[in-house]
Design a protein around this motif. Structure first.
Motif, PDB file in Angstrom:
ATOM      1  N   LYS A  32       0.768  -1.222   0.065  1.00  0.00           N
ATOM      2  CA  LYS A  32      -0.061  -0.041   0.102  1.00  0.00           C
ATOM      3  C   LYS A  32       0.699   1.474   0.057  1.00  0.00           C
ATOM      4  CE  LYS A  32      -3.864  -2.049   1.898  1.00  0.00           C
ATOM      5  NZ  LYS A  32      -4.868  -2.374   3.317  1.00  0.00           N
ATOM      6  N   SER A  33       2.213   1.043   0.151  1.00  0.00           N
ATOM      7  CA  SER A  33       3.130   2.355  -0.032  1.00  0.00           C
ATOM      8  C   SER A  33       4.239   1.880  -0.408  1.00  0.00           C
ATOM      9  CB  SER A  33       3.093   2.728   1.629  1.00  0.00           C
ATOM     10  OG  SER A  33       4.063   1.934   2.418  1.00  0.00           O
ATOM     11  N   THR A  37       5.583   6.158   1.320  1.00  0.00           N
ATOM     12  CA  THR A  37       4.508   6.999   0.540  1.00  0.00           C
ATOM     13  C   THR A  37       3.370   6.464   0.280  1.00  0.00           C
ATOM     14  OG1 THR A  37       6.109   8.670  -0.076  1.00  0.00           O
ATOM     15  CG2 THR A  37       3.813   8.797  -0.990  1.00  0.00           C
ATOM     16  N   GLN A  38       2.220   6.297   0.714  1.00  0.00           N
ATOM     17  CA  GLN A  38       1.021   5.570   0.183  1.00  0.00           C
ATOM     18  C   GLN A  38       0.587   6.046  -1.033  1.00  0.00           C
ATOM     19  OE1 GLN A  38      -2.084   5.441   3.176  1.00  0.00           O
ATOM     20  NE2 GLN A  38      -1.292   4.269   4.458  1.00  0.00           N
ATOM     21  N   THR A  44       1.023   1.270  -8.602  1.00  0.00           N
ATOM     22  CA  THR A  44       2.291   0.556  -8.554  1.00  0.00           C
ATOM     23  C   THR A  44       2.398  -0.489  -9.302  1.00  0.00           C
ATOM     24  OG1 THR A  44       2.203   1.577  -6.330  1.00  0.00           O
ATOM     25  CG2 THR A  44       3.777  -0.189  -6.630  1.00  0.00           C
ATOM     26  N   TYR A 165       2.238  10.102  -7.090  1.00  0.00           N
ATOM     27  CA  TYR A 165       3.235   9.755  -5.934  1.00  0.00           C
ATOM     28  C   TYR A 165       3.989  11.136  -5.583  1.00  0.00           C
ATOM     29  CZ  TYR A 165       7.004   7.170  -3.411  1.00  0.00           C
ATOM     30  OH  TYR A 165       7.658   6.749  -2.565  1.00  0.00           O
ATOM     31  N   THR A 169       4.467  12.277  -1.790  1.00  0.00           N
ATOM     32  CA  THR A 169       5.523  12.374  -1.034  1.00  0.00           C
ATOM     33  C   THR A 169       5.952  13.817  -0.457  1.00  0.00           C
ATOM     34  OG1 THR A 169       6.394  10.543  -2.529  1.00  0.00           O
ATOM     35  CG2 THR A 169       8.217  11.891  -1.244  1.00  0.00           C
ATOM     36  N   ALA A 172       4.050  13.821   2.701  1.00  0.00           N
ATOM     37  CA  ALA A 172       4.692  12.896   3.718  1.00  0.00           C
ATOM     38  C   ALA A 172       6.003  13.413   4.245  1.00  0.00           C
ATOM     39  CB  ALA A 172       5.034  11.267   3.010  1.00  0.00           C
TER      40      ALA A 172
END
Length: 178
Positions: A32-33, A37-38, A44, A165, A169, A172
């Motif tokens: 999930k990450s 970062t999720q 992905t 992302y 990020t 995050a």
């Protein structure tokens, strides 16, 4: 149709089925990450190649240094690597994306509208932005896929991934745009 022809077609169909299942075999579970970062697993999955468990390796002092690396493996194979860099001056992602750069060089890079400046290639992307941070005020994220020759170009998948992302990020790591 002769007996020999029908047996040949059965063998061909069976081998095609085996080849198809081998090509579509995936990793055990999409995380999930990625690298702290999720991000949605559907973004992905196209970037991860190979079969087996997905794992990460981080540089020592992850999150405490100006430059950090994260390598994502599927099974024993490196699938992608990310570089997270804090710096005090601007940088041009297209210069770093040049094919003669062995760390961040990208296949057929083009400029991309993301963050302050970004480059997108068939095998990765580089995005940079200004941030309010302690001594450094710029953040750059570089994504590089590590796929063998013959793997299809993944430019669209990389672009979708980076559009989700990069801002996630930035959030995050506490990067707020000035």
């Amino acid at each position: 149709m002769t007996h020999r022809t029908s047996i040949g077609r059965l063998i061909l169909a069976a081998l095609s089925g085996l080849a198809l299942s081998a090509c579509t075999a995936q990793h055990s579970e999409i995380p999930k990450s990625i690298c702290g970062t999720q991000v949605h697993q559907n973004l992905t999955e196209p970037l991860l190649r190979g079969t087996g468990k997905v794992s990460e390796w981080h540089t020592a002092g992850w999150g405490e240094r100006e430059t950090n690396w994260c390598i994502v493996r599927v099974g024993k194979e490196e699938s992608l690597r990310m570089k997270f860099a804090w710096h005090s001056d601007t940088m041009d992602p297209m210069k770093s994306a040049s094919s003669n750069k062995n760390v961040t060089g990208l296949q057929d890079p083009i400029q991309m509208q993301l963050a302050d400046n970004a480059a997108l290639g068939d095998d990765g992307a580089i995005a940079t932005t200004r941030c309010r941070t302690k001594p450094n005020n710029h953040f750059t994220l570089a994504l590089k896929l590590n796929h063998r020759v013959g793997v299809p170009h993944l430019r669209r998948d990389i672009e979708k991934f980076m559009r989700a992302y990069m801002p996630a990020t930035m959030k995050a790591v506490g990067c707020t745009h000035p």
